[in-house]
Design a protein around this motif. Structure first.
Motif, PDB file in Angstrom:
ATOM      1  N   VAL A 121       0.746  -0.796   0.202  1.00  0.00           N
ATOM      2  CA  VAL A 121      -0.069   0.333   0.305  1.00  0.00           C
ATOM      3  C   VAL A 121       0.735   1.006   0.113  1.00  0.00           C
ATOM      4  N   SER A 122       1.935   1.180   0.904  1.00  0.00           N
ATOM      5  CA  SER A 122       3.244   2.664   0.314  1.00  0.00           C
ATOM      6  C   SER A 122       3.193   2.638  -1.029  1.00  0.00           C
ATOM      7  N   ARG A 123       3.795   1.647  -1.830  1.00  0.00           N
ATOM      8  CA  ARG A 123       3.736   2.276  -3.037  1.00  0.00           C
ATOM      9  C   ARG A 123       2.709   2.109  -3.751  1.00  0.00           C
ATOM     10  N   ALA A 124       1.856   2.496  -3.836  1.00  0.00           N
ATOM     11  CA  ALA A 124       0.056   1.949  -4.709  1.00  0.00           C
ATOM     12  C   ALA A 124      -0.121   2.577  -5.697  1.00  0.00           C
ATOM     13  N   THR A 125      -0.671   2.688  -6.359  1.00  0.00           N
ATOM     14  CA  THR A 125      -1.781   3.593  -7.001  1.00  0.00           C
ATOM     15  C   THR A 125      -1.911   3.362  -8.581  1.00  0.00           C
ATOM     16  N   TRP A 126      -3.319   2.902  -8.351  1.00  0.00           N
ATOM     17  CA  TRP A 126      -4.251   2.901  -9.926  1.00  0.00           C
ATOM     18  C   TRP A 126      -3.131   3.417 -11.388  1.00  0.00           C
ATOM     19  N   ILE A 139      -6.693   5.189  -3.005  1.00  0.00           N
ATOM     20  CA  ILE A 139      -5.612   5.057  -3.263  1.00  0.00           C
ATOM     21  C   ILE A 139      -5.902   5.861  -4.449  1.00  0.00           C
ATOM     22  N   ASN A 140      -4.505   6.642  -4.980  1.00  0.00           N
ATOM     23  CA  ASN A 140      -4.629   7.487  -5.567  1.00  0.00           C
ATOM     24  C   ASN A 140      -4.577   6.363  -7.078  1.00  0.00           C
ATOM     25  N   ARG A 141      -4.758   7.558  -8.164  1.00  0.00           N
ATOM     26  CA  ARG A 141      -4.757   7.176  -9.799  1.00  0.00           C
ATOM     27  C   ARG A 141      -4.164   6.959 -10.370  1.00  0.00           C
ATOM     28  N   SER A 142      -2.884   6.811 -11.174  1.00  0.00           N
ATOM     29  CA  SER A 142      -1.581   7.309 -11.539  1.00  0.00           C
ATOM     30  C   SER A 142      -1.875   7.974 -12.588  1.00  0.00           C
ATOM     31  N   LEU A 143      -1.345   9.143 -13.763  1.00  0.00           N
ATOM     32  CA  LEU A 143      -1.240   9.750 -14.679  1.00  0.00           C
ATOM     33  C   LEU A 143      -1.094   8.851 -15.680  1.00  0.00           C
ATOM     34  N   SER A 144      -0.169   8.153 -15.317  1.00  0.00           N
ATOM     35  CA  SER A 144       0.828   6.791 -16.780  1.00  0.00           C
ATOM     36  C   SER A 144       0.860   5.936 -15.929  1.00  0.00           C
ATOM     37  N   GLU A 145       1.379   4.685 -17.461  1.00  0.00           N
ATOM     38  CA  GLU A 145       2.089   3.611 -16.935  1.00  0.00           C
ATOM     39  C   GLU A 145       2.919   3.747 -16.614  1.00  0.00           C
TER      40      GLU A 145
END
Length: 235
Positions: A121-126, A139-145
């Motif tokens: 969870v400490s490194r997680a983004t969707w 959890i935040n959504r990432s803007l890029s892969e």
């Protein structure tokens, strides 16, 4: 290397989609009842809404940091209505600090390939092209892969390598069903002849099956053969 023309692709296979959906329904219910799982999302083609009947499953799990290695063990992951017949440590498919497991399940006599990605969870983004199933922490959504460093690959034993080759035959068959240029390359990687027509490629996959001892991997071998039978339609 040749394949059949684009208008000769194998038709949809709703039975496969039904097996996949049933497996996913059971597995996601089990994950939601697991308090150590912070969240889960579909990634890959299912997550991006590009899946077809032949698509496999890519699941991203977010777990408590201290549970990361516990969930990298195949027995810790739910099997749903199927039985797991193959699994390898696939952490080389994910970023440093994460884990991954690639597994094949047999459901109703047919194989289902699942790639599990396990992140703390400490490194997680969707990822941007994902469908979140549930999220207990916002959890935040990432803007890029993710495009950074990957984890190091783990060594495979000869038995694991043999089981992987067998599990990849349905993957090659899926590529063949889609008339993908990847099919001949996968057949070649598996040790088959990549040249010829669509029918030649299917015959090459059937020939590859004869190289495996039916007593060593009986369920996976039978499932792979049944999967190839799905391609036996007029072209």
């Amino acid at each position: 290397m040749t394949t059949h023309s684009a208008d000769e692709t194998t038709p949809p296979e709703p039975r496969l989609a039904g097996i996949r959906d049933r497996w996913l329904s059971a597995v996601t219910a089990a994950l939601e009842h697991d308090p150590s799982v912070v969240g889960a999302a579909l990634v890959g083609s299912l997550g991006a809404g590009r899946a077809d009947d032949w698509s496999d499953v890519d699941l991203l799990l977010v777990v408590e940091d201290e549970q990361l290695d516990d969930y990298a063990v195949p027995d810790r992951l739910p099997s749903g209505p199927g039985r797991r017949v193959f699994a390898i440590d696939a952490r080389h498919n994910g970023p440093v600090g994460t884990r991954a497991v690639s597994a094949q399940y047999v459901v109703d006599g047919l194989p289902l390939w699942v790639d599990w990605y396990i992140h703390p969870v400490s490194r997680a983004t969707w990822p941007p092209d994902s469908t979140v199933i549930f999220d207990r922490r916002g959890i935040n959504r990432s803007l890029s892969e993710y495009s950074g460093d990957l984890e190091s690959a783990t060594h495979k034993t000869p038995d694991e390598h043999d089981a992987l080759r067998l599990a990849l035959i349905p993957i090659a068959a899926k590529q063949l069903a889609r008339n993908s240029a990847d099919a001949p390359r996968t057949i070649e990687f598996l040790g088959g002849d990549p040249e010829g027509t669509w029918s030649d490629h299917l015959a090459a996959l059937r020939q590859l099956l004869t190289q495996f001892d039916p007593l060593t991997h009986p369920e996976s071998l039978a499932a792979a053969s049944a999967y190839l039978d799905l391609l036996e339609t007029p072209h």
